[in-house]
Every structure is written in structure tokens, then in C-alpha cells.
Design a protein around this motif. Structure first.
Motif, PDB file in Angstrom:
ATOM      1  N   ARG A 143       0.989  -1.511  -0.417  1.00 36.89           N
ATOM      2  CA  ARG A 143      -0.429   0.232  -0.081  1.00 36.89           C
ATOM      3  C   ARG A 143       1.054   1.169  -0.288  1.00 36.89           C
ATOM      4  NH1 ARG A 143      -2.098  -3.772   3.584  1.00 36.89           N
ATOM      5  NH2 ARG A 143      -4.497  -3.884   2.983  1.00 36.89           N
ATOM      6  N   PHE A 144       0.456   2.745  -0.426  1.00 36.12           N
ATOM      7  CA  PHE A 144       1.413   3.405  -0.455  1.00 36.12           C
ATOM      8  C   PHE A 144       0.783   4.770  -0.780  1.00 36.12           C
ATOM      9  CE2 PHE A 144       2.498   0.020  -3.472  1.00 36.12           C
ATOM     10  CZ  PHE A 144       4.019   0.236  -3.487  1.00 36.12           C
ATOM     11  N   ASP A 145       0.744   5.580  -0.214  1.00 36.99           N
ATOM     12  CA  ASP A 145       0.361   6.977   0.936  1.00 36.99           C
ATOM     13  C   ASP A 145       0.500   8.389  -0.693  1.00 36.99           C
ATOM     14  OD1 ASP A 145       2.938   7.043   0.456  1.00 36.99           O
ATOM     15  OD2 ASP A 145       3.224   8.607   2.498  1.00 36.99           O
ATOM     16  N   HIS A 146       0.305   8.010  -1.560  1.00 34.65           N
ATOM     17  CA  HIS A 146       0.637   9.037  -2.483  1.00 34.65           C
ATOM     18  C   HIS A 146      -0.735   9.755  -2.876  1.00 34.65           C
ATOM     19  CE1 HIS A 146       4.089   8.616  -4.297  1.00 34.65           C
ATOM     20  NE2 HIS A 146       3.953   6.871  -4.222  1.00 34.65           N
ATOM     21  N   ALA A 147      -0.774  10.814  -2.884  1.00 38.65           N
ATOM     22  CA  ALA A 147      -2.128  11.752  -3.300  1.00 38.65           C
ATOM     23  C   ALA A 147      -3.303  11.367  -4.845  1.00 38.65           C
ATOM     24  CB  ALA A 147      -2.012  13.139  -3.321  1.00 38.65           C
ATOM     25  N   ASP A 148      -4.497  11.459  -4.407  1.00 37.70           N
ATOM     26  CA  ASP A 148      -4.455  11.797  -6.088  1.00 37.70           C
ATOM     27  C   ASP A 148      -4.043  12.757  -6.707  1.00 37.70           C
ATOM     28  OD1 ASP A 148      -6.887  10.288  -4.056  1.00 37.70           O
ATOM     29  OD2 ASP A 148      -8.448  11.745  -4.519  1.00 37.70           O
ATOM     30  N   GLY A 149      -3.992  12.319  -8.173  1.00 37.45           N
ATOM     31  CA  GLY A 149      -3.794  12.433  -9.198  1.00 37.45           C
ATOM     32  C   GLY A 149      -2.536  12.217  -9.516  1.00 37.45           C
ATOM     33  N   THR A 150      -1.387  11.654  -8.628  1.00 38.69           N
ATOM     34  CA  THR A 150      -0.098  11.738  -8.687  1.00 38.69           C
ATOM     35  C   THR A 150       0.257  10.127 -10.329  1.00 38.69           C
ATOM     36  OG1 THR A 150       0.196  10.946  -6.572  1.00 38.69           O
ATOM     37  CG2 THR A 150       1.999  10.425  -7.462  1.00 38.69           C
ATOM     38  N   LEU A 151       0.614  10.716 -10.720  1.00 37.60           N
ATOM     39  CA  LEU A 151       1.271   9.974 -12.224  1.00 37.60           C
ATOM     40  C   LEU A 151       2.098   8.895 -11.434  1.00 37.60           C
ATOM     41  CD1 LEU A 151       2.028  10.246 -14.921  1.00 37.60           C
ATOM     42  CD2 LEU A 151       3.804  10.789 -14.738  1.00 37.60           C
ATOM     43  N   LEU A 152       1.723   7.899 -12.202  1.00 36.35           N
ATOM     44  CA  LEU A 152       2.572   6.304 -11.428  1.00 36.35           C
ATOM     45  C   LEU A 152       2.588   5.517 -12.741  1.00 36.35           C
ATOM     46  CD1 LEU A 152       0.864   3.704 -11.213  1.00 36.35           C
ATOM     47  CD2 LEU A 152      -0.547   5.325 -10.025  1.00 36.35           C
ATOM     48  N   SER A 153       4.191   4.588 -12.788  1.00 40.25           N
ATOM     49  CA  SER A 153       4.197   3.567 -13.878  1.00 40.25           C
ATOM     50  C   SER A 153       4.760   2.435 -13.051  1.00 40.25           C
ATOM     51  CB  SER A 153       5.354   4.259 -14.724  1.00 40.25           C
ATOM     52  OG  SER A 153       4.955   5.175 -15.557  1.00 40.25           O
ATOM     53  N   ILE A 154       4.470   1.314 -13.701  1.00 40.59           N
ATOM     54  CA  ILE A 154       4.842   0.094 -12.733  1.00 40.59           C
ATOM     55  C   ILE A 154       6.141  -0.824 -13.797  1.00 40.59           C
ATOM     56  CG2 ILE A 154       4.588  -2.360 -11.903  1.00 40.59           C
ATOM     57  CD1 ILE A 154       2.173  -1.488 -11.041  1.00 40.59           C
ATOM     58  N   LEU A 155       7.056  -0.618 -13.789  1.00 40.95           N
ATOM     59  CA  LEU A 155       8.111  -1.005 -14.891  1.00 40.95           C
ATOM     60  C   LEU A 155       8.567  -2.036 -14.358  1.00 40.95           C
ATOM     61  CD1 LEU A 155      10.634   2.429 -14.639  1.00 40.95           C
ATOM     62  CD2 LEU A 155       9.095   1.438 -16.256  1.00 40.95           C
ATOM     63  N   GLY A 156       8.400  -3.786 -15.582  1.00 42.05           N
ATOM     64  CA  GLY A 156       8.618  -4.386 -15.351  1.00 42.05           C
ATOM     65  C   GLY A 156       9.955  -4.898 -15.631  1.00 42.05           C
ATOM     66  N   PHE A 157      10.964  -5.856 -14.603  1.00 45.67           N
ATOM     67  CA  PHE A 157      12.388  -6.156 -14.844  1.00 45.67           C
ATOM     68  C   PHE A 157      12.000  -7.796 -15.383  1.00 45.67           C
ATOM     69  CE2 PHE A 157      13.095  -2.151 -12.958  1.00 45.67           C
ATOM     70  CZ  PHE A 157      14.498  -1.932 -13.468  1.00 45.67           C
ATOM     71  N   SER A 158      11.123  -8.332 -15.548  1.00 43.05           N
ATOM     72  CA  SER A 158      10.721  -9.621 -15.641  1.00 43.05           C
ATOM     73  C   SER A 158       9.400 -10.209 -16.079  1.00 43.05           C
ATOM     74  CB  SER A 158      10.837 -10.066 -14.666  1.00 43.05           C
ATOM     75  OG  SER A 158       9.281 -10.235 -13.681  1.00 43.05           O
ATOM     76  N   GLU A 159       9.023 -11.202 -16.868  1.00 38.36           N
ATOM     77  CA  GLU A 159       7.500 -10.703 -17.029  1.00 38.36           C
ATOM     78  C   GLU A 159       7.115 -11.200 -15.478  1.00 38.36           C
ATOM     79  OE1 GLU A 159       6.661 -14.826 -18.994  1.00 38.36           O
ATOM     80  OE2 GLU A 159       7.361 -13.930 -20.947  1.00 38.36           O
ATOM     81  N   HIS A 207       5.785  10.459  -9.527  1.00 35.42           N
ATOM     82  CA  HIS A 207       5.533  11.985  -9.422  1.00 35.42           C
ATOM     83  C   HIS A 207       4.925  12.117  -8.510  1.00 35.42           C
ATOM     84  CE1 HIS A 207       8.402  11.294 -13.511  1.00 35.42           C
ATOM     85  NE2 HIS A 207       6.797   9.696 -13.319  1.00 35.42           N
ATOM     86  N   PRO A 208       5.437  12.254  -7.529  1.00 41.97           N
ATOM     87  CA  PRO A 208       4.865  12.920  -6.389  1.00 41.97           C
ATOM     88  C   PRO A 208       4.564  14.434  -6.108  1.00 41.97           C
ATOM     89  CG  PRO A 208       5.938  11.098  -5.126  1.00 41.97           C
ATOM     90  CD  PRO A 208       6.571  11.415  -6.531  1.00 41.97           C
ATOM     91  N   TYR A 209       5.907  15.089  -6.892  1.00 40.78           N
ATOM     92  CA  TYR A 209       6.362  16.783  -7.294  1.00 40.78           C
ATOM     93  C   TYR A 209       6.503  16.601  -9.096  1.00 40.78           C
ATOM     94  CZ  TYR A 209       6.463  17.396  -2.255  1.00 40.78           C
ATOM     95  OH  TYR A 209       5.331  17.486  -0.934  1.00 40.78           O
ATOM     96  N   PRO A 210       5.481  16.877  -9.548  1.00 39.78           N
ATOM     97  CA  PRO A 210       6.055  16.658 -10.781  1.00 39.78           C
ATOM     98  C   PRO A 210       6.803  17.747 -11.753  1.00 39.78           C
ATOM     99  CG  PRO A 210       3.913  16.982 -10.736  1.00 39.78           C
ATOM    100  CD  PRO A 210       4.338  16.418  -9.042  1.00 39.78           C
ATOM    101  N   LEU A 211       8.330  17.929 -12.351  1.00 38.24           N
ATOM    102  CA  LEU A 211       8.611  18.486 -12.229  1.00 38.24           C
ATOM    103  C   LEU A 211       8.362  19.837 -13.774  1.00 38.24           C
ATOM    104  CD1 LEU A 211      11.818  17.682 -12.896  1.00 38.24           C
ATOM    105  CD2 LEU A 211      10.565  19.241 -10.858  1.00 38.24           C
ATOM    106  N   ALA A 212       7.739  21.260 -13.860  1.00 36.75           N
ATOM    107  CA  ALA A 212       7.217  21.755 -15.007  1.00 36.75           C
ATOM    108  C   ALA A 212       8.153  21.483 -16.240  1.00 36.75           C
ATOM    109  CB  ALA A 212       7.397  23.634 -15.123  1.00 36.75           C
ATOM    110  N   GLU A 213       7.397  21.428 -17.135  1.00 40.87           N
ATOM    111  CA  GLU A 213       7.919  20.661 -18.947  1.00 40.87           C
ATOM    112  C   GLU A 213       8.847  22.168 -18.905  1.00 40.87           C
ATOM    113  OE1 GLU A 213       5.026  19.188 -21.176  1.00 40.87           O
ATOM    114  OE2 GLU A 213       4.166  17.420 -19.391  1.00 40.87           O
ATOM    115  N   SER A 214       9.302  21.791 -19.857  1.00 45.79           N
ATOM    116  CA  SER A 214      10.253  23.163 -20.808  1.00 45.79           C
ATOM    117  C   SER A 214       9.657  23.498 -21.770  1.00 45.79           C
ATOM    118  CB  SER A 214      11.738  21.905 -20.702  1.00 45.79           C
ATOM    119  OG  SER A 214      11.886  21.349 -21.035  1.00 45.79           O
TER     120      SER A 214
END
Length: 214
Positions: A143-159, A207-214
């Protein structure tokens, strides 16, 4: 639980969340990572590396940190040596600060893979740039404590087998994910994020604190 923060050479920004994550931990710096000690307003107990990338104009309290010096031609990175020193001193949890980005993509990838290896051996690991965080995912539920709207990805290092994601914009229910699939990229937290993995190894990137896009 004995927490050590390892100061690595990648990018790091200061945030209240990062301050909480390193509060009360012991610090070890890996070569150029000593520069992040100023950002955190903390002094490491040990400085490890070959010292080929020492920041200029370090204040005296950082320049005088006890050093463990290694040759430039060695079979481990400065970061891995700093982690080994923390484990020697009884670390059971590691915060790898500055684990992403920087000048060396190979070092960044190593930190991701090393975090998984450490987690499999029973050490809790958090990788962070202040803006972005990584946590190893092994079989079981977390379980994780991230706020609504936080971007998330799951990177698989295997199947991955039996992957369930709840508390997300696009939930998953016991799906199998092929190695190299983009199925689990760019989701968002919606509520209480929970992830369960039946088989495989992966890394949760948020990405709890997303950086502004350049």
C-alpha cells in the motif's frame, strides 16, 4: 529499523516529503553526492569513492567528512560501495537520494536494478530525486500514501503474473504483463493505491512533485 540515506550523484530537489523521508536517518555520501548534503542541511558520517568528481567550494564541515577512498579503476561504482558501507553499519532501510538522472544513464539503471536485488535480500529501498520516487515491487501486496492525481508507472524487470492495481485511474485485476510491455506506464492515483503481484519483479515509479515541462 536502521535507515541510511545514500547521497548519489543524480539530480535532487528539496521537498517537504524528502525532508520527512530522510529525517532521523544516518547519511553516507558517494563521491559527488556530497553536494546534496547542503540541500538537506545534513552532514554525512562517511564519504565513499574515488573522489574524481568532488564538488568545488565545499564548506569545511563537508570537506572534513571522514573518507573511504577507492581507486578509480574498480569493479563497483561509488554508489554501490556507499550502499555496502551502510549495510556493514547495520542498515535495514535505504533512501537512495539522487538515484535518477545525472550524467550517467548506466549508473541510473544500475540503481534501479540494485534496488530490486536489495529488496529481494530483505532491505527496504526508496529511490528518489525529490520529484520522482521508485520502490521495488516483489510478489505480495503493498500500500502507498500518494495523493490523488499522482502519476505512476510500473516498470517490469521480468514478465509479471497476477498483477492487481487498485486505487488508480486504470485499475488492473490479476493481469499478466509481458516483459517490455507499456501496459503499466502512465497511470494515476485515485484513492488509496494498492498493488499486488503474484509473480515477477518490478519497480513502482511515481511523481509526487512533477517538474514543470520545458
Amino acid at each position: 529499523m536502521s535507515t541510511f540515506t545514500i547521497l548519489l550523484g543524480g539530480d535532487l530537489i528539496g521537498t517537504p516529503r524528502l525532508d520527512r523521508q530522510v529525517e532521523g536517518s544516518r547519511l553516507i555520501a558517494a563521491d559527488a553526492g556530497i553536494g546534496h548534503a547542503r540541500l538537506l542541511r545534513l552532514v554525512p558520517e562517511l564519504w565513499v569513492g574515488d573522489f574524481d568528481s568532488v564538488p568545488a567550494d565545499l564548506p569545511e564541515e563537508l570537506a572534513s567528512v571522514p573518507r573511504r577512498t577507492f581507486p578509480a579503476e574498480k569493479d563497483k561504482t561509488d554508489g554501490e560501495l556507499a550502499i555496502a558501507a551502510a549495510l556493514e553499519r547495520g542498515a535495514t532501510r535505504l533512501v537512495l537520494a539522487g538515484a535518477f538522472g545525472g550524467k550517467r544513464a548506466d549508473h541510473a539503471f544500475l540503481h534501479l536494478a540494485l534496488a530490486l536485488r536489495l529488496a529481494e535480500a530483505g532491505t527496504k529501498v526508496l529511490l528518489t530525486s525529490g520529484a520522482q520516487e521508485g520502490v521495488p515491487l516483489l510478489p505480495g501486496k503493498a500500500r502507498f500514501d500518494h495523493a490523488d492525481g499522482t502519476l505512476l508507472s510500473i516498470l517490469g524487470f521480468s514478465e509479471l503474473a497476477g498483477l492487481t492495481v487498485t486505487g488508480a485511474k486504470w485499475p488492473l485485476d490479476r493481469v499478466n504483463v509481458a516483459f517490455g510491455s507499456s501496459l503499466t506506464i502512465s497511470n494515476e492515483v485515485r484513492g488509496r493505491l494498492e498493488i499486488e503481484l503474484g509473480h515477477g519483479r518490478a519497480l513502482l515509479l511515481t511523481h509526487p512533485y512533477p517538474l514543470a515541462e520545458s
